[in-house]
Scaffold this active site. Structure first.
Site, PDB file in Angstrom:
ATOM      1  N   GLU A   1     -10.111   3.819   3.472  1.00 29.61           N
ATOM      2  CA  GLU A   1      -9.982   3.939   4.933  1.00 29.61           C
ATOM      3  C   GLU A   1      -8.921   2.941   5.348  1.00 29.61           C
ATOM      4  OE1 GLU A   1     -11.368   6.097   6.796  1.00 29.61           O
ATOM      5  OE2 GLU A   1     -12.939   6.883   5.499  1.00 29.61           O
TER       6      GLU A   1
ATOM      7  N   CYS B   1      -8.587   0.462  13.786  1.00 28.70           N
ATOM      8  CA  CYS B   1      -7.680   1.422  13.158  1.00 28.70           C
ATOM      9  C   CYS B   1      -7.583   2.682  14.015  1.00 28.70           C
ATOM     10  CB  CYS B   1      -8.193   1.761  11.772  1.00 28.70           C
ATOM     11  SG  CYS B   1      -9.927   2.201  11.802  1.00 28.70           S
TER      12      CYS B   1
HETATM   13  P1  NAP Z   1      -6.590  -6.325   4.846  1.00 27.30           P
HETATM   14  O1  NAP Z   1      -5.735  -7.517   4.933  1.00 27.30           O
HETATM   15  O2  NAP Z   1      -6.116  -5.146   4.122  1.00 27.30           O
HETATM   16  O3  NAP Z   1      -7.973  -6.840   4.238  1.00 27.30           O
HETATM   17  C1  NAP Z   1      -9.085  -6.005   4.043  1.00 27.30           C
HETATM   18  C2  NAP Z   1      -9.939  -6.545   2.935  1.00 27.30           C
HETATM   19  O4  NAP Z   1      -9.199  -6.533   1.713  1.00 27.30           O
HETATM   20  C3  NAP Z   1     -10.402  -7.979   3.122  1.00 27.30           C
HETATM   21  O5  NAP Z   1     -11.696  -8.111   2.596  1.00 27.30           O
HETATM   22  C4  NAP Z   1      -9.405  -8.753   2.287  1.00 27.30           C
HETATM   23  O6  NAP Z   1      -9.883  -9.992   1.839  1.00 27.30           O
HETATM   24  C5  NAP Z   1      -9.222  -7.821   1.125  1.00 27.30           C
HETATM   25  N1  NAP Z   1      -7.978  -8.019   0.395  1.00 27.30           N
HETATM   26  C6  NAP Z   1      -6.806  -8.537   0.840  1.00 27.30           C
HETATM   27  N2  NAP Z   1      -5.891  -8.534  -0.156  1.00 27.30           N
HETATM   28  C7  NAP Z   1      -6.509  -8.010  -1.238  1.00 27.30           C
HETATM   29  C8  NAP Z   1      -6.083  -7.740  -2.576  1.00 27.30           C
HETATM   30  N3  NAP Z   1      -4.845  -8.000  -2.991  1.00 27.30           N
HETATM   31  N4  NAP Z   1      -6.977  -7.191  -3.417  1.00 27.30           N
HETATM   32  C9  NAP Z   1      -8.223  -6.916  -3.020  1.00 27.30           C
HETATM   33  N5  NAP Z   1      -8.683  -7.150  -1.779  1.00 27.30           N
HETATM   34  C10 NAP Z   1      -7.826  -7.682  -0.898  1.00 27.30           C
HETATM   35  O7  NAP Z   1      -7.001  -5.761   6.276  1.00 27.30           O
HETATM   36  P2  NAP Z   1      -7.495  -6.585   7.521  1.00 27.30           P
HETATM   37  O8  NAP Z   1      -6.353  -7.398   7.990  1.00 27.30           O
HETATM   38  O9  NAP Z   1      -8.760  -7.285   7.195  1.00 27.30           O
HETATM   39  O10 NAP Z   1      -7.880  -5.393   8.522  1.00 27.30           O
HETATM   40  C11 NAP Z   1      -6.965  -4.725   9.321  1.00 27.30           C
HETATM   41  C12 NAP Z   1      -6.547  -3.397   8.715  1.00 27.30           C
HETATM   42  O11 NAP Z   1      -7.674  -2.597   8.393  1.00 27.30           O
HETATM   43  C13 NAP Z   1      -5.740  -2.549   9.665  1.00 27.30           C
HETATM   44  O12 NAP Z   1      -4.644  -1.983   9.013  1.00 27.30           O
HETATM   45  C14 NAP Z   1      -6.710  -1.461  10.110  1.00 27.30           C
HETATM   46  O13 NAP Z   1      -6.116  -0.295  10.570  1.00 27.30           O
HETATM   47  C15 NAP Z   1      -7.501  -1.264   8.888  1.00 27.30           C
HETATM   48  N6  NAP Z   1      -8.797  -0.662   9.203  1.00 27.30           N
HETATM   49  C16 NAP Z   1      -9.003   0.632   8.849  1.00 27.30           C
HETATM   50  C17 NAP Z   1     -10.202   1.244   9.140  1.00 27.30           C
HETATM   51  C18 NAP Z   1     -10.443   2.665   8.760  1.00 27.30           C
HETATM   52  O14 NAP Z   1     -11.585   3.066   8.727  1.00 27.30           O
HETATM   53  N7  NAP Z   1      -9.448   3.459   8.460  1.00 27.30           N
HETATM   54  C19 NAP Z   1     -11.209   0.529   9.782  1.00 27.30           C
HETATM   55  C20 NAP Z   1     -10.967  -0.801  10.132  1.00 27.30           C
HETATM   56  C21 NAP Z   1      -9.743  -1.385   9.818  1.00 27.30           C
HETATM   57  P3  NAP Z   1      -9.415 -11.368   2.551  1.00 27.30           P
HETATM   58  O15 NAP Z   1      -9.981 -11.323   3.910  1.00 27.30           O
HETATM   59  O16 NAP Z   1     -10.015 -12.416   1.693  1.00 27.30           O
HETATM   60  O17 NAP Z   1      -7.912 -11.371   2.554  1.00 27.30           O
END
Ligand code: NAP
Ligand code: MG
Length: 477
Positions: free
Chosen positions: A250, A284
């Site tokens: 997602e 999102c």
């Molecule tokens: P993110 O930076 O992608 O982080 C999401 C999760 O992934 C966090 O738990 C993060 O851990 C972890 N993560 C980061 N780098 C990683 C890596 N290299 N390997 C494995 N895990 C890793 O996203 P965010 O900033 O938290 O959230 C915002 C984004 O989520 C937006 O783009 C939004 O659109 C999207 N989103 C999508 C949905 C949907 O259902 N489509 C819903 C909500 C949000 P850390 O926190 O420790 O970095």
């Protein structure tokens, strides 16, 4: 106030193997709420060992037994819902109304999947050439790694835990480092509801890349379900490729919000308030590009701006606050950049647009009109309380423009002509359409995107399939 702030592995709270911790901040005043144990790759292996030990027992329970446990978890969650909502506000910043809304939504995934646990269908067919029987049924896919973002600290976790548990899979949750406390606080609820040790493990970690890679390289892990940015999703797909781990993704969105000339303007403005301002735009699903028919633009902008101006900004714990702080300085600075970039390229500032000079990561509700095509806020996710409005005259063009993005999560469309609404909906290349509605999220509906917004669906009947493998038995009698 005490917090659950350690790793939860095999039903026990423990420190990280190297004793490491990280800080969790309150975005309303930038103070440190608490420190949380930061899981290591050794802890990641311990999680998989615990999940592996619990797998057979959990999968062997009858669907009804698993369903009853999820139902109990739902009831316990509801009993504590105010405390959970407060914790969401504390670590994420969102206002009380948004937090209670999220908490209810989060709890519903336990109730919905309590009901789905007993409705896993198969089918029986006959081979056309031989008459042999084709028996098709679903099995639990296996140990599932769940990686969640900070914008919905509870719901993005329960939306994965509910179906995984219903399907018979043990899980390891890696919550976002900005907001691990809410998910940690759900562990006692699951345990009290009867989830056996090892079935749900939680691994907060500052080294997310390292611990998740470690888990995906273990052949016992069969599913990776991720919610977050497209950039990180792509990395996880690469990591999942080595062991062919089943992915559910997602990812990001860039939602168009189209107001046709025959729309109910008041209803469309209300819908945009939800699509834009729910979770203060940190979603999102947030309306990112707003297209209003030229003939109704002035009226629409006036009505919408008035609603935006009436919102009260402040610390989300205060009862009458609508707009809390953004989650961190980086998110706030990005929003500030999008506004100044759009204005420098010719957008008109209708409302807001000035960062307040107070502690906390605040940014006010902001309305921009006449946003030029080259403004960065139209191609990137704004993730904040900024409405970027453009106008259109030709419906075919606005659909093409809406589709001209690598994202395909959700689109919103307002028109009083249902036939036109349905036919335009079909032309929109998005996994979800809000037709005369500013909100599509629902536990009973398949949530998910096309193109670079993701793979698979969460919620609905479809959500459980992500945690199941189809087995076919060929036989004859
Ligand atoms: P993110 O930076 O992608 O982080 C999401 C999760 O992934 C966090 O738990 C993060 O851990 C972890 N993560 C980061 N780098 C990683 C890596 N290299 N390997 C494995 N895990 C890793 O996203 P965010 O900033 O938290 O959230 C915002 C984004 O989520 C937006 O783009 C939004 O659109 C999207 N989103 C999508 C949905 C949907 O259902 N489509 C819903 C909500 C949000 P850390 O926190 O420790 O970095
Ligand atoms: Mg991040």
């Amino acid at each position: 106030m005490g917090f659950m702030n350690k790793l939860y592995i095999g039903g026990e709270w423990r420190e990280a193997s190297d004793g490491g911790t990280f800080e969790v901040l309150n975005p309303a005043d930038e103070s440190v709420i608490t420190t949380v144990s930061s899981g290591t790759t050794d802890d990641a292996v311990a999680c998989i060992n615990a999940a592996d030990a619990a797998f057979d027992g959990w999968a062997a329970l009858s669907p009804r037994e698993r369903g009853e446990i999820l139902r109990k978890a739902y009831e316990l969650f509801i009993k504590q819902i105010d405390d959970i909502a407060q914790l969401i506000t504390l670590e994420n910043g969102k206002a009380g109304g948004d937090a209670i809304g999220e908490a209810r939504y989060a709890a519903e995934f336990f109730r919905w999947y309590a009901e789905e646990a007993v409705r896993s269908d198969g089918h029986l067919g006959m081979a056309p050439a031989t008459g042999a029987r084709i028996l098709v049924h679903q099995k639990p896919a296996g140990i599932s790694v769940l990686v969640t973002p900070w914008n919905y600290p509870a719901a993005m976790g329960t939306r994965k835990i509910g179906p995984a548990l219903a399907a018979g899979c043990p899980v390891i949750v890696k919550p976002a480092s900005e907001t691990p406390l809410t998910m940690l606080a759900l562990m006692p609820i699951l345990s009290e509801a009867g989830v056996p040790p090892g079935v749900v493990n939680i691994l907060p970690s500052r080294s997310s890349g390292a611990v998740v890679s470690k888990m995906l390289s273990d052949p016992r892990v069969r599913v990776v379900s991720f919610t977050g940015s497209t950039e990180v999703g792509r990395k996880l797909l690469h990591a999942a490729a080595d062991n062919i781990v089943k992915p559910a993704m997602e990812l990001g969105g860039n939602a168009p919000f189209i107001v046709c000339k025959d729309a109910d303007i008041e209803a469309a403005a209300d819908g945009l308030m939800v699509a834009k301002m729910r979770n203060l735009g940190e979603a999102c699903t947030a309306a990112n590009r707003i297209y209003v028919h030229e003939s109704i633009k002035d009226k629409f902008i006036a009505i919408f701006s008035k609603k935006m101006a009436a919102l009260k900004m402040g610390n989300g714990v205060e009862p009458d606050v609508d707009v809390g702080p953004l989650v961190n300085a980086e998110t706030r600075d990005k929003v500030e950049y999008f506004v100044s970039d759009a204005i420098s390229k010719g957008a008109k500032l209708e409302l807001g647009g000035v960062k307040p000079n107070i502690p906390g990561f605040f940014y006010p509700p902001t309305v921009l009109s006449n946003v030029p095509d080259d403004a960065d806020c139209l191609s990137d996710e704004i993730f904040g309380p900024v409405a970027a409005i453009q106008t259109f005259t030709d419906e075919k063009e606005v659909i093409e423009k809406s589709n001209s993005t690598e994202y395909g999560l959700v689109a919103y469309l307002y028109t009083e002509d249902v036939r036109r609404g349905l036919s335009l909906s079909e032309k929109l290349e998005f996994g979800m359409i809000g037709l005369n509605r500013g909100l599509v999220s629902d536990p009973a509906a398949p949530f998910g995107g096309v193109k670079q917004s993701g793979l698979g669906r969460e919620g609905g009947k479809e959500g459980m399939l992500e945690f199941q493998e189809t087995q076919y038995i060929s036989t004859e009698w």
